[in-house]
Design a protein around this motif. Structure first.
Motif, mmCIF file in Angstrom:
data_model
loop_
_atom_site.group_PDB
_atom_site.id
_atom_site.type_symbol
_atom_site.label_atom_id
_atom_site.label_comp_id
_atom_site.label_asym_id
_atom_site.label_seq_id
_atom_site.Cartn_x
_atom_site.Cartn_y
_atom_site.Cartn_z
ATOM 1 N N PRO A 131 4.022 10.396 -1.229
ATOM 2 C CA PRO A 131 3.551 8.949 -1.012
ATOM 3 C C PRO A 131 4.610 8.249 -0.306
ATOM 4 O O PRO A 131 5.776 8.300 -0.340
ATOM 5 N N ARG B 137 0.875 -1.256 0.019
ATOM 6 C CA ARG B 137 0.047 0.151 -0.302
ATOM 7 C C ARG B 137 0.679 1.089 -0.007
ATOM 8 O O ARG B 137 0.196 2.418 0.208
ATOM 9 N N GLU C 195 1.966 3.294 -2.467
ATOM 10 C CA GLU C 195 1.603 4.163 -3.276
ATOM 11 C C GLU C 195 0.310 4.913 -2.807
ATOM 12 O O GLU C 195 0.168 6.122 -3.283
ATOM 13 N N HIS C 196 -0.625 4.383 -1.884
ATOM 14 C CA HIS C 196 -1.600 4.819 -1.608
ATOM 15 C C HIS C 196 -1.541 5.581 -0.344
ATOM 16 O O HIS C 196 -2.482 6.493 -0.048
ATOM 17 N N GLU C 197 -0.465 5.377 0.323
ATOM 18 C CA GLU C 197 -0.552 5.792 1.830
ATOM 19 C C GLU C 197 0.320 7.237 1.517
ATOM 20 O O GLU C 197 1.514 7.275 1.136
ATOM 21 N N GLN C 198 -0.203 8.311 2.266
ATOM 22 C CA GLN C 198 0.549 9.429 2.071
ATOM 23 C C GLN C 198 1.028 9.989 3.419
ATOM 24 O O GLN C 198 0.350 9.830 4.675
#
Length: 409
Positions: free
Chosen positions: A279, A258, A260-263
């Protein structure tokens, strides 16, 4: 025992208790300033950190500290091997014969710009027969020894000794950082079969290799956890303090599903700028690039020294930076060996905070002080560069003859 690192100073006080063994009496830590890659670069700042750590340990233990054993972690750390042989009168080999051969090796290695920190007899030889652990009591005419010396540049050592003296402490002895850490985290089987210990500190990565229960190699690379933090600060355009927190809370040396999706929130460099987000994959890429490069540097140094296979199939990681998520798995990929994180053992009274990889050197210094190591040198290192040179060149023919008679009769 005083562990002076690039990020913290730790002072441990202990004693040997007949009932439980080695017992911790007190511990004190302080932020380390004025130390870069193990070398003192600001005497005032380094002195302050040492004083604070020692005073905390003294209060916790209820004793006063006058002399300390200190770790040495410098870029100039190196291993040197020397085989020396001498002839003596036929008869049983005695302690004086061992001292004479070892003394010859010390004078043979003597260099004015380097100090001998450790001198370890690896292998004895009697009349051509090698692999002898202890030749005393054996008979022969030629006695030889394969010596392993660990040396470091005299300049940084003088600065370290001067800083200790400014704290009104005496320097009793020194131990190189990876050797100290090994005393605390390695098992006897690992030291016997072959193991590589990699101590990853804030400013320096040091290496110690053991085989046949003997230290056979030491090395140092001027890269550590602070380099990772600096890369994060530049890559995410965030202050160094924020980069350190981001590394601790979100950092990993391996990519996750995950990422790429976690900021990740990245505080701005300027106070008026808005909070930015990046990211997690970018953070992981930055960390992996630096840690993989560091591990590859270590591997290349071992291959160049011809020790990659000789060092065995086991690697033990210690140091504060070794706690980075995914680092153990990445080390396995780079070296293709089994890897574990080393934590201290063998000391009664360690708290949870001290029972961690970043205290391996400090606890190892404590254990090393109470163990018989079989080293040929003891006490503080010779920082004059002349002790063994004088032994080699001083005296006329008559005085040398008298010395020979004392040694042999």
């Amino acid at each position: 025992m005083l562990d002076i690192g690039s990020s913290k100073v730790a002072c441990l006080i202990g004693r040997k208790d007949p009932s439980v063994g080695l017992r911790l009496l007190g511990c004190g830590t302080a932020v380390s300033r004025g130390v870069k890659a193990g070398a003192v670069v600001d005497l005032d700042a380094a002195e302050l950190g040492i004083r604070q750590a020692v005073e905390k340990a003294e209060r916790a233990a209820g004793v006063s500290v006058h002399g300390v054993t200190v770790n040495v972690g410098l870029r100039s750390l190196s291993s040197r091997h020397l085989r020396v042989q001498t002839e003596f009168a036929s008869g049983a080999i005695a302690d004086r014969d061992l001292k004479r051969v070892i003394g010859s090796s010390l004078t043979e290695l003597s260099e004015p710009d380097y100090a001998i920190l450790h001198a370890l007899p690896r292998d004895w030889e009697v009349d051509g027969e090698t692999g002898i652990r202890d030749p005393r009591g054996m008979f022969g005419q030629r006695l030889g020894v394969d010596m392993h010396f660990v040396t470091a540049g005299i300049g940084p050592l003088r600065n370290l000794a001067h800083c200790i003296e400014r704290c009104h402490l005496s320097l009793r002895s020194v131990t190189v950082s990876p050797y100290a850490a090994a005393q605390s985290v390695l098992t006897e089987d690992e030291r016997d079969l072959g193991v590589t210990l990699i101590d990853i500190g804030a400013g320096l990565t040091t290496v110690a290799i053991f085989r046949d229960n003997t230290l056979v190699h030491v090395d140092a690379i001027g890269v550590g956890g602070r380099n990772v933090t600096s890369d994060i600060a530049r890559g995410l355009n965030t202050p160094l303090e924020a980069a350190e927190r981001i590394k601790l809370f979100y950092g990993s040396a391996l990519h996750g599903a995950r990422d790429e999706h976690e900021q990740i929130p990245c505080p701005p460099v300027a106070a008026m700028d808005e909070l930015q987000h990046a990211p997690r994959s970018r953070l992981t890429s930055i960390i992996r690039a630096r840690t993989e490069e560091t591990l590859e540097l270590v591997k290349d140094r071992l291959v160049h020294a011809g020790l990659d296979t000789y060092s065995g199939r086991q690697i033990v990681l210690t140091g504060g930076a070794s706690q980075l998520s995914g680092l153990r798995e990445l080390t396995e990929l780079v070296f293709n060996k089994r890897v574990r994180i080393g934590t201290p053992h063998g000391i009664f009274g360690l708290t949870d905070a001290l029972n961690a990889p970043d205290y391996a050197v400090a606890t190892g210094l404590l254990r090393h002080a109470f163990e018989q190591t079989g080293e040929a040198v003891s006490g503080p290192p010779d920082l004059s560069g002349r002790r063994y040179q004088r032994a080699r060149y001083s005296g006329n023919a008559l005085s040398r003859s008298v010395q020979w008679l004392k040694e042999n009769f």
